[in-house]
Structures are given as structure tokens and as C-alpha cells.
Design a protein around this motif. Structure first.
Motif, PDB file in Angstrom:
ATOM      1  N   ALA A 154       0.833  -1.200   0.000  1.00  0.00           N
ATOM      2  CA  ALA A 154       0.000   0.000   0.000  1.00  0.00           C
ATOM      3  C   ALA A 154       0.869   1.252   0.000  1.00  0.00           C
ATOM      4  CB  ALA A 154      -0.916   0.004   1.225  1.00  0.00           C
ATOM      5  N   SER A 155       0.456   2.245  -0.762  1.00  0.00           N
ATOM      6  CA  SER A 155       1.105   3.566  -0.818  1.00  0.00           C
ATOM      7  C   SER A 155       2.530   3.519  -1.358  1.00  0.00           C
ATOM      8  CB  SER A 155       1.103   4.235   0.565  1.00  0.00           C
ATOM      9  OG  SER A 155      -0.212   4.373   1.053  1.00  0.00           O
ATOM     10  N   VAL A 156       2.901   2.428  -2.005  1.00  0.00           N
ATOM     11  CA  VAL A 156       4.224   2.328  -2.625  1.00  0.00           C
ATOM     12  C   VAL A 156       4.015   2.338  -4.138  1.00  0.00           C
ATOM     13  CG1 VAL A 156       6.342   0.989  -2.876  1.00  0.00           C
ATOM     14  CG2 VAL A 156       5.150   1.035  -0.677  1.00  0.00           C
ATOM     15  N   GLY A 157       4.113   3.538  -4.711  1.00  0.00           N
ATOM     16  CA  GLY A 157       3.918   3.687  -6.144  1.00  0.00           C
ATOM     17  C   GLY A 157       5.190   3.405  -6.918  1.00  0.00           C
ATOM     18  N   PRO A 158       5.162   3.634  -8.225  1.00  0.00           N
ATOM     19  CA  PRO A 158       6.335   3.339  -9.062  1.00  0.00           C
ATOM     20  C   PRO A 158       7.613   4.043  -8.611  1.00  0.00           C
ATOM     21  CG  PRO A 158       4.401   3.712 -10.422  1.00  0.00           C
ATOM     22  CD  PRO A 158       4.005   4.071  -9.025  1.00  0.00           C
ATOM     23  N   SER A 159       7.506   5.330  -8.242  1.00  0.00           N
ATOM     24  CA  SER A 159       8.704   6.073  -7.845  1.00  0.00           C
ATOM     25  C   SER A 159       9.288   5.530  -6.545  1.00  0.00           C
ATOM     26  CB  SER A 159       8.374   7.559  -7.689  1.00  0.00           C
ATOM     27  OG  SER A 159       9.506   8.280  -7.245  1.00  0.00           O
ATOM     28  N   ALA A 160       8.435   5.318  -5.538  1.00  0.00           N
ATOM     29  CA  ALA A 160       8.917   4.796  -4.258  1.00  0.00           C
ATOM     30  C   ALA A 160       9.519   3.406  -4.432  1.00  0.00           C
ATOM     31  CB  ALA A 160       7.781   4.759  -3.240  1.00  0.00           C
ATOM     32  N   GLY A 161       8.864   2.571  -5.237  1.00  0.00           N
ATOM     33  CA  GLY A 161       9.392   1.233  -5.468  1.00  0.00           C
ATOM     34  C   GLY A 161      10.725   1.255  -6.183  1.00  0.00           C
TER      35      GLY A 161
END
Length: 259
Positions: A154-161
Motif C-alpha cells: 500500500a502507498s508504494v507507487g512506481p517512484s517509491a518502489g
């Protein structure tokens, strides 16, 4: 240019690197090494990996410097990111955190820490550890791991990942539209690009020239975008007469005019 010609690929990166050094603005800082963006120096166990993941989750959409300043309080508030403890928390444990000015008071991200602790716990139960699950993806398939991280957490989008993989030491390539455009003009990528196509080209350049995966990603991005350079060469409107790659380029396959 062919992907199988290692001499050409090595020469390609050498020319890009030389151009970036020649055009660099005096005093400008280049793209930081991913290690400089990490919150932890080492990621030896699941707890450290989970904390790194949470850091990039909180940093997405916020000032990374502000999140870093608040991180000691964040670590303390979330039980030093003890996965088993956090997975057992209920809503009552989170309520005080929502008004704590020492933290990033974003309800969705705060709640996601607990949810994601449960995800890590489930992955560890199935694969032996969170680290083992991450390591089960070979270098050539890290785009699939990136997609799975975004799907599961949750709340981990492409940039954060992406930043999680880079800072945790995985051989992931920093994919940008700029680098993709450059590789398409060189004839190394098709018009419709799959993530695995991009990774395959970048890995071939890395293997041919010996530069680190991050250096390959960063210099292609800078060359094509003009980031901290006096000018970009392979921007959307390319400066073909000034390009050191013209003899490799399908986009401009004739000798450039003299300046």
C-alpha cells in the motif's frame, strides 16, 4: 547499432560519459549515487529492508530532506520497524501518530506501514524471508519485481518502489523517457517499449563497458535531458550537429554539419 556488438556499446557509453563531463556546469552536482538517498547504510535483514521501503513510501510526494529530518522520531514511533509488532497493531495504536507533529502526519501512509508489515510477514512465511523473496527475481526481471512491489504494498507507487530497489542495492535501471528516447533513436529499442526491452539494453551497455548500472542510467539520462549540463544533446528537439553519437544514430544517419 546492434545490441550484440559489445565494442560499439562500450564506445557508446564512453562517448556519452565524455560528453557529460565536457558539458557539466561548473560547480553543479551530478545525480547522486543511490546510496546517498538511502536511510540506512546496510540492508542485511528484513527489518532493515522494510524500514528502507517505508522511508521511500513516506518520501514520495514530500521533501526527502524533511522526511529524513523526521526519521529518528518516525523510527521510534513505529517500534524501530519491528515487523511482527507492527503487523499486530490496530487502529487505536495509530491514532496518536496522526497528530504527532514530529512525524509526517499522512493518514494513508501511516496506516500503510501496518498493512505493509503484514505483507512482509506473509512473504517471509512463504519464502523464508522478505529478503529471499526480493532476491528470487534475477537481475533481468527486476522490472517484474518493481511491478509486484507496487501491486502488493500500500502507498508504494512506481517512484517509491524504484528508489527502494536502487537504494537497497538491487541491479535496477533508472528508467526515464529521456533515456528511452535516446535508445530508440540509436535503433536499440523499438517504438513500443516493454520494461524488459529497456533493461536488456541497459544491461548490455553495462556488461560491455564495465560502468556501474547506476552510472549507465544516470549518464544516459543526463545526456538526453541536459540535467546539470550546459545543454542537452538528445532532447526532444535534438542537437544532432553537436552529437558525438551521430555515426551510430538511426535518427540522424549522416555526418553532422560543421559548427
Amino acid at each position: 547499432m546492434k545490441l550484440t556488438d559489445t565494442a560499439q556499446l562500450a564506445d557508446l557509453h564512453a562517448r556519452i560519459d565524455a560528453a557529460c563531463q565536457r558539458l557539466e556546469i561548473n560547480g553543479a552536482q551530478g545525480l547522486p549515487d543511490p546510496a546517498e538517498w538511502a536511510i540506512l547504510p546496510r540492508h542485511d535483514d528484513d527489518r532493515a529492508l522494510f524500514e528502507e521501503l517505508c522511508f521511500h513510501m513516506f518520501a514520495a510526494g514530500f521533501s526527502r530532506d524533511v522526511v529524513r529530518q523526521k526519521w529518528p522520531a518516525t523510527r521510534s514511533a513505529f517500534a524501530d520497524f519491528d515487523i511482527a509488532e507492527l503487523a499486530a497493531w490496530d487502529g487505536a495504536r495509530l491514532t496518536p501518530l496522526l497528530t504527532d507533529r514530529a512525524l509526517i502526519r499522512n493518514r494513508r501512509k501511516i496506516e500503510s506501514v501496518v498493512h505493509n508489515a503484514g505483507v512482509v510477514q506473509a512473504l517471509a512465511a512463504e519464502h523464508g524471508s522478505f529478503k529471499a523473496w526480493l532476491g528470487s527475481y534475477p537481475a533481468g526481471q527486476l522490472h517484474l519485481l518493481h511491478k509486484e512491489i507496487a501491486r502488493r504494498f500500500a502507498s508504494v507507487g512506481p517512484s517509491a518502489g524504484e528508489w527502494f530497489l536502487l537504494t537497497a542495492g538491487f541491479a535496477y535501471y533508472f528508467r526515464t523517457d529521456h533515456a528511452q528516447r535516446l535508445l530508440q533513436r540509436l535503433g536499440l529499442l523499438p517504438a513500443r517499449v516493454r520494461p524488459e526491452d529497456f533493461n536488456a539494453v541497459m544491461e548490455a551497455v553495462h556488461q560491455a563497458g564495465g560502468a556501474s548500472r547506476w552510472a549507465v542510467s544516470a549518464q544516459m539520462f543526463r545526456f538526453a535531458s541536459g540535467f546539470h549540463l550546459r545543454e542537452g544533446i538528445c532532447q526532444e528537439s535534438p542537437r544532432c550537429p553537436k552529437c558525438p553519437l551521430w555515426d551510430y544514430c538511426d535518427h540522424f544517419n549522416q555526418a553532422p554539419a560543421a559548427d
